[in-house]
Enzyme design. Structure first.
Site, PDB file in Angstrom:
ATOM      1  N   CYS B  95      40.032  35.023  45.883  1.00  0.00           N
ATOM      2  CA  CYS B  95      41.283  35.227  45.127  1.00  0.00           C
ATOM      3  C   CYS B  95      41.676  36.698  45.026  1.00  0.00           C
ATOM      4  O   CYS B  95      42.098  37.290  46.002  1.00  0.00           O
ATOM      5  CB  CYS B  95      41.162  34.616  43.734  1.00  0.00           C
ATOM      6  SG  CYS B  95      41.444  32.861  43.745  1.00  0.00           S
ATOM      7  N   HIS B 191      38.789  29.212  44.644  1.00  0.00           N
ATOM      8  CA  HIS B 191      38.422  30.119  43.565  1.00  0.00           C
ATOM      9  C   HIS B 191      37.151  29.687  42.842  1.00  0.00           C
ATOM     10  O   HIS B 191      36.629  28.610  43.048  1.00  0.00           O
ATOM     11  CB  HIS B 191      39.590  30.308  42.583  1.00  0.00           C
ATOM     12  CG  HIS B 191      39.613  29.347  41.435  1.00  0.00           C
ATOM     13  ND1 HIS B 191      40.355  29.576  40.324  1.00  0.00           N
ATOM     14  CD2 HIS B 191      38.991  28.162  41.230  1.00  0.00           C
ATOM     15  CE1 HIS B 191      40.180  28.574  39.481  1.00  0.00           C
ATOM     16  NE2 HIS B 191      39.369  27.702  40.001  1.00  0.00           N
TER      17      HIS B 191
END
Lengths: 451, 262
Positions: B95, B191
């Protein structure tokens, strides 16, 4: 006319919805929002004592319950959303349920728990006189975005009112919400001064440890749990405010509750709370703080705190087939860590079921399980069964934390396995996410009825 | 003497938004279970850190505010990181870190932040947030995870992706690619805990590092039945949705700024 129709319709819907087993706690609010949008404001405006809103990541339901108990004991007729429906529709439904067909309300004061993201919708309508903000932790990022975003949402809700704020001084981001108050004299803080060493978390602050003003890493003298503690900004940009109501001394804490001294306006009072854990200590402190601000007799508040039992699924004790089952809701890393610290770590081979669902009300994202310090649990050599839609993920997390869990095929299967391992008179611990808790309760009710 | 890998963890206190720690736990445990050891070395902003003896680098995601704080510090370490990446030190960037390892990041207000340029990619903050379970076909097997990002990352011609999106959004929700790979440096939007449910990817990173440091050619297999079950479940859960945040975001941004000024 329109309003009478709205109330009548909402009532009918609530009744039908309850008959169909859907609870009927939010739909009436949705309907009224469509056909008589001004009704909630009118209803709330009739309450002579006004409205009190309770928000924050953890502890809303319990704090609301404690506050309602204190107010009822002091003779108020309290309207509340005690079923935990805390979105706008839930609050409006609670208001509707108390109104007669002419739109009149008999209650004297409203106490509502409000979801963090809903405060900005509810506050302008209800124009609360008091708002309590308990804490801000990482929770359901798939719904809320970041903690920064949640803080901004709360600020927006607060800025839409001229309510008195009750803020947790020990949570920097919550304390910084004072900037959104309509005036500096409209802010009160509550905080903990001292806890016994064994209740003081030695782990470093997580979630929210930067200065809300300049972004510098905060310095912590004490950490009570997660990032709640005594902090200051090294640049001097934001210090912990001096609390108006404090816990100064905890003399006793175990599974049956906590006994502590509350100090407000120079007066000290011993309070016993039947709910265990540091997180509940904060909930009790918040309730005492608001009750003091409302002018409730401190002795009445203390009695209410002493006798109030845990809210729905939060430290709930049930007897099933001669065994004691503890229901301990888990929603986010901070809350899960508190449940572990309070109930499981240090106990010999505790028997545990962890039920993790990923439905919208639980949060679709289960990543947070990896932030829970489960490693500390393995020393207690727990016997764990996992259940729920994400039973395998939970077992995988435990595997990496040093505990091998059995994976149940359903919540009901998990309960069976838990009970099989329990001797008569034994204690079992059930840790469910929100929707899993509803399943657990249904399953337990079924067993009690069958017995 | 236990064979040890030195793992640099970029900004663990700020870039740890949701479950990122799961990756570090996974790396350390999978080494431990095979008789090796991991030494986890936090990299903190403003602190001296020598990357020359590091065997593996991990960086997670962060809140926008935390990302800004750490972007400058990361840039200052750019030469060192580009050098060890080119030398084949395995890295996993997720991310926020993934975005900062590209050429640039353009935020919602149009401000441009330069990145390290290890990935030939650029990221723009989009008007939607892409959220949900994601499944990706990759050379490391089928990868399963959760994505939650408003950044849209576009790979330049010739930049290899980590994989192809089977379900979910990936880099930008349009081109069907997800993540980026340069040598042993891997970036992804899966993530938080990307590695526990994707042990093949974890072992790839570990083997690269063990090979470089100790000449090890092969890893002892582990029982990954539970990981496979967890991944299979996750892949079958409801997939992504896009959430529009733009109008509210702008108002929130002003409020957040106002709060910060107090």
């Amino acid at each position: 006319m329109r309003e009478t129709a709205a109330i009548a319709l909402a009532r009918t819907v609530a009744t039908l919805s309850r008959r169909l087993g859907r609870g009927g706690r939010t739909l009436p609010g949705v309907i009224v929002g469509k056909i008589a949008p001004n009704l909630p404001r009118k209803l709330a405006g009739q309450l002579p004592g006004g409205c009190i809103l309770v928000t924050g990541t953890n502890g809303k339901t319990t704090t609301t319950k404690l506050l309602v108990a204190a107010l009822r004991r002091s003779g108020e007729s309290v309207l509340t959303n005690d079923s935990g429906a805390n979105l706008r529709s839930g609050v409006v439904s609670a208001l509707l349920s108390a109104a007669d067909l002419r739109g009149r309300i008999r209650a004297t004061v409203g106490v509502f728990e409000v979801d963090e993201a809903s405060l900005r919708l509810v506050a302008p309508e209800l124009r609360p006189r008091h708002i309590v903000v308990l804490n801000l932790f990482r929770d359901q990022l798939d719904r809320y975005g970041e903690v920064d975003t949640t803080a901004a949402l709360l600020a927006e809700g607060i800025a839409a009112t001229d309510a008195r704020l009750y803020l947790n001084a020990d949570d920097a981001r919550v304390a910084s919400l004072a900037a959104a108050a309509s005036g500096p004299d409209r802010v009160s803080y509550f905080g903990v001064e001292q806890l016994p060493d064994r209740l003081t978390d030695a782990r470093s602050a997580v979630d929210s440890d930067r200065c809300p003003s300049c972004g510098e890493r905060l310095r912590f003298d004490r950490i009570f749990y997660s990032h709640l503690g005594h902090y200051s900004c090294p640049n001097g940009d934001f210090d912990r405010p001096r609390p108006d109501v404090t816990v100064t001394d905890v003399v006793h804490a175990d599974l049956d509750g906590t006994e502590f001294t509350v100090s407000a306006g120079g007066v000290r009072r011993q309070v016993r709370c039947g709910l265990s854990g540091t997180y509940n200590l904060y909930n009790a402190l918040a309730a005492v703080s608001v009750a003091a601000g409302l002018g409730v007799d401190p002795a009445v508040t203390a009695e209410a705190v002493r006798t109030t039992e845990a809210a729905f699924g939060r430290v709930e004790k049930t007897e099933v087939q001669g065994r004691t089952l503890w229901l301990l809701l888990i929603k986010n890393p901070a809350g899960f860590a508190q449940v572990l610290d309070t109930f499981l770590i240090g106990r010999t081979q505790p028997q545990v079921m962890i039920a993790v669902n990923d439905l919208p009300a639980d949060g679709r994202d289960v990543s947070w399980l990896w932030d829970v310090p489960l490693e500390a649990l393995s020393a207690s050599r727990p016997e764990v069964v996992t259940a729920g839609t994400r039973a395998a993920e939970m077992a995988l997390r435990l595997h990496y934390a040093g505990t091998e869990a059995a994976v149940a095929s359903s919540v009901d299967d998990g309960i069976s396995r838990l009970l099989e391992g329990l001797p008569p008179g034994g204690d079992g611990y059930i840790l469910p996410t929100y929707t899993a808790m509803l399943q657990v309760r249904r399953a337990l009710r079924g067993r009690q009825e069958a017995a | 003497m236990i064979k040890t890998l030195r793992v640099a963890h970029l900004y663990p206190r700020d870039l740890n938004v949701y479950g990122d720690l799961g990756n570090v736990i996974t790396l350390a445990k999978r080494l431990e279970w095979r008789g090796f050891r991991a030494e986890i070395l936090p990299v903190e902003p403003g602190h001296f850190f020598d990357f020359s003896s590091v065997d593996l680098v991990f960086g997670g995601g962060g809140q926008n505010s935390a990302q800004a704080v750490n972007a400058d510090d990361l840039l200052a370490r750019g030469d060192e990181l580009r050098k060890i990446s080119a030398d084949g030190v395995p890295m996993l960037l997720i991310c926020g870190s993934y975005q900062l390892f590209g050429r640039e990041f353009v935020d919602a207000d149009g401000r441009r932040y330069p990145g390290l340029g290890i990935f030939r990619s650029s990221t723009t903050a989009g008007r939607h947030r892409m959220i949900g379970n994601i499944v990706v076909d990759s050379p490391f097997g089928q990868l399963v995870g959760f994505e939650n990002h408003s950044g849209r990352t576009v790979l330049e011609e010739g930049q290899q992706a980590l994989g192809t999106v089977r379900q979910g959004f990936g880099n930008n929700g349009g081109t069907g690619d997800e993540g980026a790979v340069v040598g042993n440096t891997i970036g992804t939007y899966l993530h938080g805990p990307a590695l526990p449910k994707n042990p093949g990817l974890a072992d790839h990173l570990l083997l690269c590092a063990l090979h470089r440091r100790y000449g090890i050619e092969e890893l002892e297999p582990l029982d990954d039945d539970l990981a496979l079950r967890a991944a299979t479940v996750a892949a079958a859960r409801p997939q992504g949705r896009q959430t529009s945040l733009r109008p509210r975001r702008r108002r929130l941004h002003h409020l957040a700024t106002a709060l910060r000024r107090h």
